[in-house]
Design a protein around this motif. Structure first.
Motif, PDB file in Angstrom:
ATOM      1  N   GLY B  76       0.818  -1.214   0.000  1.00 45.35           N
ATOM      2  CA  GLY B  76       0.000   0.000   0.000  1.00 45.35           C
ATOM      3  C   GLY B  76       0.850   1.262   0.000  1.00 45.35           C
ATOM      4  O   GLY B  76       0.544   2.228  -0.698  1.00 45.35           O
ATOM      5  N   THR B  77       1.973   1.235   0.759  1.00 47.65           N
ATOM      6  CA  THR B  77       2.847   2.403   0.796  1.00 47.65           C
ATOM      7  C   THR B  77       3.474   2.622  -0.576  1.00 47.65           C
ATOM      8  O   THR B  77       3.510   3.746  -1.091  1.00 47.65           O
ATOM      9  N   LEU B  78       3.943   1.533  -1.198  1.00 52.57           N
ATOM     10  CA  LEU B  78       4.543   1.649  -2.534  1.00 52.57           C
ATOM     11  C   LEU B  78       3.523   2.194  -3.525  1.00 52.57           C
ATOM     12  O   LEU B  78       3.821   3.049  -4.358  1.00 52.57           O
ATOM     13  N   MET B  79       2.287   1.697  -3.403  1.00 53.16           N
ATOM     14  CA  MET B  79       1.252   2.125  -4.330  1.00 53.16           C
ATOM     15  C   MET B  79       0.937   3.612  -4.134  1.00 53.16           C
ATOM     16  O   MET B  79       0.788   4.353  -5.111  1.00 53.16           O
ATOM     17  N   ALA B  80       0.870   4.050  -2.875  1.00 51.10           N
ATOM     18  CA  ALA B  80       0.583   5.461  -2.606  1.00 51.10           C
ATOM     19  C   ALA B  80       1.693   6.332  -3.186  1.00 51.10           C
ATOM     20  O   ALA B  80       1.440   7.386  -3.780  1.00 51.10           O
ATOM     21  N   ARG B  85       3.959  10.128  -7.033  1.00 52.74           N
ATOM     22  CA  ARG B  85       5.150  10.600  -7.743  1.00 52.74           C
ATOM     23  C   ARG B  85       5.123  10.401  -9.248  1.00 52.74           C
ATOM     24  O   ARG B  85       5.753  11.145  -9.982  1.00 52.74           O
ATOM     25  N   TYR B  86       4.483   9.344  -9.702  1.00 55.11           N
ATOM     26  CA  TYR B  86       4.648   9.009 -11.119  1.00 55.11           C
ATOM     27  C   TYR B  86       3.338   9.164 -11.865  1.00 55.11           C
ATOM     28  O   TYR B  86       2.258   9.090 -11.299  1.00 55.11           O
ATOM     29  N   ARG B  87       3.481   9.348 -13.175  1.00 55.82           N
ATOM     30  CA  ARG B  87       2.321   9.338 -14.057  1.00 55.82           C
ATOM     31  C   ARG B  87       2.395   8.050 -14.840  1.00 55.82           C
ATOM     32  O   ARG B  87       3.441   7.686 -15.360  1.00 55.82           O
ATOM     33  N   PHE B  88       1.308   7.309 -14.850  1.00 52.02           N
ATOM     34  CA  PHE B  88       1.339   6.066 -15.638  1.00 52.02           C
ATOM     35  C   PHE B  88      -0.060   5.830 -16.194  1.00 52.02           C
ATOM     36  O   PHE B  88      -1.034   6.470 -15.769  1.00 52.02           O
ATOM     37  N   ARG B  89      -0.131   4.953 -17.172  1.00 51.18           N
ATOM     38  CA  ARG B  89      -1.430   4.656 -17.794  1.00 51.18           C
ATOM     39  C   ARG B  89      -2.329   4.001 -16.754  1.00 51.18           C
ATOM     40  O   ARG B  89      -1.880   3.309 -15.861  1.00 51.18           O
ATOM     41  N   PHE B  90      -3.600   4.230 -16.900  1.00 51.10           N
ATOM     42  CA  PHE B  90      -4.612   3.627 -15.999  1.00 51.10           C
ATOM     43  C   PHE B  90      -4.455   4.081 -14.550  1.00 51.10           C
ATOM     44  O   PHE B  90      -4.924   3.426 -13.640  1.00 51.10           O
ATOM     45  N   LYS B  91      -3.751   5.201 -14.325  1.00 48.92           N
ATOM     46  CA  LYS B  91      -3.576   5.652 -12.947  1.00 48.92           C
ATOM     47  C   LYS B  91      -4.926   5.958 -12.285  1.00 48.92           C
ATOM     48  O   LYS B  91      -5.205   5.520 -11.169  1.00 48.92           O
ATOM     49  N   ALA B  92      -5.768   6.684 -13.046  1.00 46.58           N
ATOM     50  CA  ALA B  92      -7.076   7.037 -12.488  1.00 46.58           C
ATOM     51  C   ALA B  92      -7.886   5.782 -12.193  1.00 46.58           C
ATOM     52  O   ALA B  92      -8.548   5.676 -11.156  1.00 46.58           O
ATOM     53  N   LYS B 150       0.213  13.930   0.232  1.00 50.19           N
ATOM     54  CA  LYS B 150      -0.346  15.079  -0.480  1.00 50.19           C
ATOM     55  C   LYS B 150       0.052  16.406   0.175  1.00 50.19           C
ATOM     56  O   LYS B 150       0.213  17.413  -0.500  1.00 50.19           O
ATOM     57  N   ASP B 151       0.196  16.371   1.524  1.00 45.50           N
ATOM     58  CA  ASP B 151       0.500  17.608   2.248  1.00 45.50           C
ATOM     59  C   ASP B 151       1.984  17.913   2.282  1.00 45.50           C
ATOM     60  O   ASP B 151       2.448  18.729   3.075  1.00 45.50           O
ATOM     61  N   PHE B 152       2.776  17.250   1.462  1.00 46.90           N
ATOM     62  CA  PHE B 152       4.194  17.240   1.664  1.00 46.90           C
ATOM     63  C   PHE B 152       4.817  18.091   0.567  1.00 46.90           C
ATOM     64  O   PHE B 152       4.330  18.106  -0.555  1.00 46.90           O
ATOM     65  N   ILE B 170      16.308   8.910  -1.841  1.00 46.59           N
ATOM     66  CA  ILE B 170      15.197   9.832  -1.565  1.00 46.59           C
ATOM     67  C   ILE B 170      14.091   9.095  -0.818  1.00 46.59           C
ATOM     68  O   ILE B 170      13.541   9.580   0.164  1.00 46.59           O
ATOM     69  N   LEU B 171      13.801   7.886  -1.306  1.00 46.23           N
ATOM     70  CA  LEU B 171      12.719   7.102  -0.698  1.00 46.23           C
ATOM     71  C   LEU B 171      13.039   6.801   0.769  1.00 46.23           C
ATOM     72  O   LEU B 171      12.225   7.042   1.666  1.00 46.23           O
ATOM     73  N   LEU B 172      14.264   6.269   0.996  1.00 40.48           N
ATOM     74  CA  LEU B 172      14.579   5.791   2.344  1.00 40.48           C
ATOM     75  C   LEU B 172      14.889   6.922   3.323  1.00 40.48           C
ATOM     76  O   LEU B 172      14.518   6.843   4.492  1.00 40.48           O
ATOM     77  N   ARG B 173      15.556   7.990   2.848  1.00 46.25           N
ATOM     78  CA  ARG B 173      16.004   9.028   3.776  1.00 46.25           C
ATOM     79  C   ARG B 173      15.034  10.193   3.914  1.00 46.25           C
ATOM     80  O   ARG B 173      15.065  10.914   4.901  1.00 46.25           O
ATOM     81  N   ILE B 174      14.221  10.414   2.880  1.00 51.49           N
ATOM     82  CA  ILE B 174      13.353  11.598   2.941  1.00 51.49           C
ATOM     83  C   ILE B 174      11.876  11.234   3.034  1.00 51.49           C
ATOM     84  O   ILE B 174      11.188  11.615   3.988  1.00 51.49           O
ATOM     85  N   ILE B 175      11.402  10.459   2.067  1.00 60.44           N
ATOM     86  CA  ILE B 175       9.949  10.210   2.042  1.00 60.44           C
ATOM     87  C   ILE B 175       9.513   9.347   3.220  1.00 60.44           C
ATOM     88  O   ILE B 175       8.612   9.726   3.974  1.00 60.44           O
ATOM     89  N   LEU B 176      10.149   8.199   3.374  1.00 59.27           N
ATOM     90  CA  LEU B 176       9.690   7.267   4.418  1.00 59.27           C
ATOM     91  C   LEU B 176       9.659   7.880   5.818  1.00 59.27           C
ATOM     92  O   LEU B 176       8.656   7.774   6.516  1.00 59.27           O
ATOM     93  N   PRO B 177      10.751   8.554   6.242  1.00 62.12           N
ATOM     94  CA  PRO B 177      10.672   9.140   7.591  1.00 62.12           C
ATOM     95  C   PRO B 177       9.532  10.141   7.725  1.00 62.12           C
ATOM     96  O   PRO B 177       8.903  10.236   8.775  1.00 62.12           O
TER      97      PRO B 177
END
Lengths: 344, 256
Positions: B76-80, B85-92, B150-152, B170-177
């Protein structure tokens, strides 16, 4: 602990295949078979028991139907579901030659209309729905019939079970109809009769009618025999009255689903459950009546003669067993039931 | 006014905690029915300890809840993150489908799972239960974590990229914490949802693997015994422990 349990679970999953030739899968209410009986069965026969539970008849039925009767070897449905499942081909016929303990069963509880000749089911435990009275507040001698509940002096005082068939049973019996009627006119008359009972109703109770009786919130109303026996053991002032028009009876039966994979083991298991000493143990632990006459003889005097658990023969004959009444009548009943409960 | 406010708070806490208090007190009550106090006793805890079937169901439930919550939290965290962060097909569509799973009545999911498991030929039991639990927990994790993402401030990420941090850094040191609080909340939510579930579980579990809520509901037939009070008191202690750990974890991070 978690990792240990996980590995235990995984081991268990793998071990299932190892016992493929020697297991029986039982689908039943929790603790509806007394402690130790399953272990004794395994010790004696070498057949492993997998015990799975359901929380109501409908979940069990839905699951078996979706799986086309596969996955389980022995199931314990109530009376009305036996006839429904039989009619829908969900049950495997019983091989009576493998059931040597059949002879112990009470003939009065065999060959009922929900399964003529007991081709598909054998009774396991049975009980009744009748009237509970707390003698601290109400003289039990003044309550002898369902009709007595209609007395205006009980305004806002009664407990009814939250079960449409059981509540309509009272009205049918007062009016002299069968509890399994499908005649729309009789059902309408019963509905009108029940409308006049509603001002007396305090509460509908779905799962434990003994509780309001024990708490003193209710002193008169419907109750099941097993619940009444438990309430009576806790407070002897709570009596159980079989109404003169006839109590409602139900039986939980042992059946084998049509898709069972271990039919021979299922027969061995059912036959074990029909042994007199096992039946006696079951009554002592669970408080409902066993149809096993030889088993009843093994019980102590107090239990054997307890009229709440074992009513007299004429009481049984006077009462009536529920069976499947088909979708049309069920729909009609449910419509009236909603109206009754919402007070329209 | 102040007195009124205070009594309102007291009343609210009474409504919330009185039933739980009664349950805990009754787990030490010698009386079987709990309408009156018949002396202090540990007999229900002792009986619970010897009730193998109930204890097994309890451990099975804990196993499934821990595994389902952990896997659902990772996925769920990866999906969020992906949605953020990314744009991909079928995102909506992917986002919308999560809401469909979350909003579907349990009984619909239950029947769907059972039909699929039967069609694919998965034996009902541990694995079917785990798959179903991960699925219904997943949207709750995604939504909790996404709400915090979203608030970040996106400038933080750009700054990190400018300074040469790799994606994984970036993922491990900034986003996750920064989203840790939401991840922990998502895990706790999933754990509770999984431990509570009756409807889906009764359809997708098989004979070999029984879980606690089904077993307790099924006990109604012969009368739920006070062992269940004892078990509920233990579960309550466990939840208190988990919440305490979660609070400590997130508080320390917030300070540093």
């Amino acid at each position: 602990m978690t990792i240990r349990t996980l590995s235990a679970s995984l081991l268990f999953l793998f071990s299932l295949s190892a016992f493929a030739g020697g297991k029986v899968v039982v689908y039943n209410w929790a603790e509806y078979i007394p402690d130790g009986v399953l272990d004794d069965f395994t010790k004696e026969t070498g057949i492993q028991v997998e015990y799975s539970t359901y929380e109501n008849n409908e979940v069990m039925y839905a699951k078996l139907q979706l799986q086309k009767g596969k996955g389980y070897d022995v199931v314990v449905p109530s009376t009305y579901l036996v006839s429904k499942m039989r009619n829908e081909g969900l049950l495997h016929p019983l091989d009576k030659t493998k059931l040597t303990n059949l002879k112990h069963l009470d003939p009065d509880l065999l060959d009922k209309p929900y399964d003529p000749g007991n081709q598909f089911s054998l009774p396991y435990l049975w009980g009744s729905t009748a009237i509970g009275v707390n003698s601290e507040a109400v003289d039990p001698k003044t309550i002898t019939a369902w009709q007595d509940l209609w007395d205006p002096k009980w305004q806002g005082k009664l407990l009814l079970t939250d079960d449409v068939r059981e509540v309509f049973h009272m009205a049918y019996k007062v009016l002299g109809f069968s509890t399994n009627t499908t005649d729309p006119e009789q059902i309408r008359q019963a509905y009108e009769k029940l409308q006049t009972l509603m001002p007396n109703v305090l509460v509908f109770n779905a799962d434990a009618p003994r509780e309001p009786f024990l708490a003193g919130d209710v002193n008169l109303g419907m109750i099941w025999s097993g619940e009444a026996a438990m309430a009576n053991a806790e407070n002897p002032a709570i009596h159980y009255v079989y109404p003169s028009e006839g109590a409602g009876f139900w039986i939980d039966s042992l059946v084998i689903p049509a898709g069972a994979e271990n039919v021979a083991n299922a027969h061995a298991f059912i036959d074990y459950m029909l042994r007199p000493e096992v039946a006696a143990k079951t009554v002592e632990a669970i408080g409902y009546a066993s149809p096993n006459l030889a088993g009843k003889a093994l019980l102590d005097e107090a239990t054997r003669t307890n009229p709440i658990i074992f009513p007299a023969e004429d009481v049984i004959r006077n009462g009536e067993f529920q069976q499947d009444i088909g979708p049309a009548a069920v729909e009609l009943l449910n419509g009236y039931w909603e109206k009754l409960k919402t007070g329209r | 006014m102040k007195i009124f406010n205070r009594s309102l708070v007291v009343l609210l806490f009474l409504i919330l905690y009185l039933p739980i208090g009664v349950l805990v007190v009754n787990s030490f009550n010698a009386s079987r029915y709990g309408h009156s106090w018949k002396g202090f006793s540990l007999q229900w805890y002792e009986k619970l300890w010897h009730n193998e079937a109930l204890m097994q169901a309890f451990f099975n439930s804990l196993t499934i809840a821990t595994l389902a919550a952990t896997i659902a939290t990772i996925l769920g965290t990866l999906m969020a993150l992906a949605i953020y962060r990314y744009r991909f097909r079928f995102k909506a569509m992917a986002t919308g489908m999560l809401f469909v799973v979350m909003m579907s009545p349990d009984i619909v999911l239950a029947i769907t799972f059972l039909v699929i498991f039967l069609a694919v030929g998965i034996t009902l039991g541990f694995w079917s239960l785990l798959i179903a639990h991960i699925t219904f927990c997943l949207p709750f994790v995604v939504i909790t974590v996404y709400a915090q993402l979203k608030d970040f401030d996106p400038n933080l990420l750009e700054a990190a990229q400018d300074l040469g941090a790799s994606e994984s850094r970036i993922l491990l040191r900034i986003i996750l914490p920064l989203v840790l609080q939401a991840v922990v909340a998502g895990w706790l939510l999933s754990f509770t949802l999984s431990l509570d579930d009756v409807i889906i579980s009764s359809f997708v579990t098989g004979p070999g693997y029984e879980i606690l809520p089904i077993r307790i509901f099924s006990m109604v037939k012969v009368g739920v015994s006070p062992e269940v009070n004892a078990l509920a008191a233990l579960l309550l202690a466990l939840s208190l422990l988990l919440v305490t750990i979660a609070t400590l974890l997130t508080r320390n991070k917030a300070k540093s």
